[in-house]
Design an enzyme around this catalytic site. Structure first.
Site, PDB file in Angstrom:
ATOM      1  CB  SER A 167      26.175 -75.036  21.859  1.00 42.29           C
ATOM      2  OG  SER A 167      25.711 -74.761  20.555  1.00 42.29           O
ATOM      3  N   GLY A 171      22.197 -76.592  22.814  1.00 40.66           N
ATOM      4  CA  GLY A 171      20.979 -77.142  22.241  1.00 40.66           C
ATOM      5  C   GLY A 171      19.694 -76.469  22.657  1.00 40.66           C
ATOM      6  CG  ASN A 183      19.685 -74.405  19.222  1.00 43.07           C
ATOM      7  OD1 ASN A 183      20.231 -74.950  18.272  1.00 43.07           O
ATOM      8  ND2 ASN A 183      20.325 -74.149  20.352  1.00 43.07           N
ATOM      9  CG  ASP A 214      29.019 -77.171  13.386  1.00 48.00           C
ATOM     10  OD1 ASP A 214      29.484 -76.041  13.641  1.00 48.00           O
ATOM     11  OD2 ASP A 214      28.498 -77.891  14.259  1.00 48.00           O
ATOM     12  CG  HIS A 256      28.699 -75.620  17.420  1.00 46.51           C
ATOM     13  ND1 HIS A 256      27.945 -76.359  16.538  1.00 46.51           N
ATOM     14  CD2 HIS A 256      27.883 -75.339  18.476  1.00 46.51           C
ATOM     15  CE1 HIS A 256      26.727 -76.540  17.038  1.00 46.51           C
ATOM     16  NE2 HIS A 256      26.670 -75.923  18.209  1.00 46.51           N
TER      17      HIS A 256
END
Length: 257
Positions: A37, A71, A103, A224, A227
């Protein structure tokens, strides 16, 4: 003998026109992006650097295809078939930029938490898993998955480029925390081992963040610490461009505006 329907000079011109169409300018190369992402984020106000980087290229001479998916890790990008879609489309003369690492950190298993996890490092270690439906999976190291992308893209005549992951909005002693002891380090090691271009995106952007300071950098992260919004995505895209420009041997630079 019947006369031609068109004068000879017009027939010759038509034939030349057909030849020009058949052997005209070749299809421009494509720059493929793969990652997570932080490369492709379709959820405003968040944005990935791959969503904005086409603006820095002459898109009349090169196409940009952002195949990254939110993700995903190196492992799930392959297991879900996303890599197959990309590699099947790649043609000689194309380029591939890969950026993973956000991830991959969970211990690899078949749980929801561990399905994205990979083995740490760049070695040949493996872990055998059996999913609840009975199908087996062999989990490899982060470096192994990067090498797979590199080797298969190169085998098809494309130029692979490895990026380290973008830095998170995390600080220690007034500096952005780098990924220089894990995924950023491993990405560089693989690139050097395979002899392909490496863009230290993590460090290039981190240096910019250090100069801006925590208060300003916080504005790039609306939800967050991972991102970015579009402004943050632009900074990271410009860091990728900086890395391309700094590599004298990377042919991709000739397509920049």
């Amino acid at each position: 003998m019947k006369k031609p329907l068109l004068p000879r000079h017009l027939l010759a011109a038509a034939a030349l026109l057909l030849l020009a169409c058949a052997f005209g300018r070749p299809t421009p190369p494509t720059l493929y992006l793969i990652g997570d992402s932080t490369v492709n984020n379709p959820n405003p106000p968040q944005a990935g650097w791959g969503n904005v980087i086409a603006a820095y290229f002459d898109t009349t001479r090169i196409r940009v295809r952002n195949n990254a998916k939110a993700g995903r890790s190196t492992r799930t990008f392959i297991s879900e078939g996303r890599w197959k879609t990309t590699i099947d489309a790649i043609r000689p003369g194309d380029f591939l930029i890969m950026q993973f690492g956000h991830n991959e950190g969970s211990p690899p298993d078949t749980t929801k938490a561990g399905r994205r996890g990979v083995l740490r490092g760049t070695g040949e270690e493996t872990k055998s898993l059996v999913w609840p439906d009975g199908h087996p999976e062999t989990v490899n190291t982060y470096g192994w998955y990067l090498r797979k992308f590199i080797c298969e893209a190169r085998a098809k005549g494309a130029t692979p480029v490895v990026c380290s992951m973008i830095p998170r909005n995390e600080w220690k002693d007034g500096k952005v925390i780098r990924a220089s002891s894990d995924f950023g380090k491993w990405a560089q090691e693989v690139a050097e081992q395979e002899g392909v271009a490496f863009i230290n995106l993590n460090e290039i952007t981190a240096l910019k963040y250090d100069q801006l300071g925590p208060v300003e950098v916080k504005k790039f992260f609306p939800g967050d610490h991972t991102h970015t919004n579009e402004a943050g995505a632009i900074i990271n895209a410009e860091s990728v461009v900086d890395g391309i420009k700094s590599n004298r041997k990377l042919a991709l630079k000739k397509y920049l505006k």
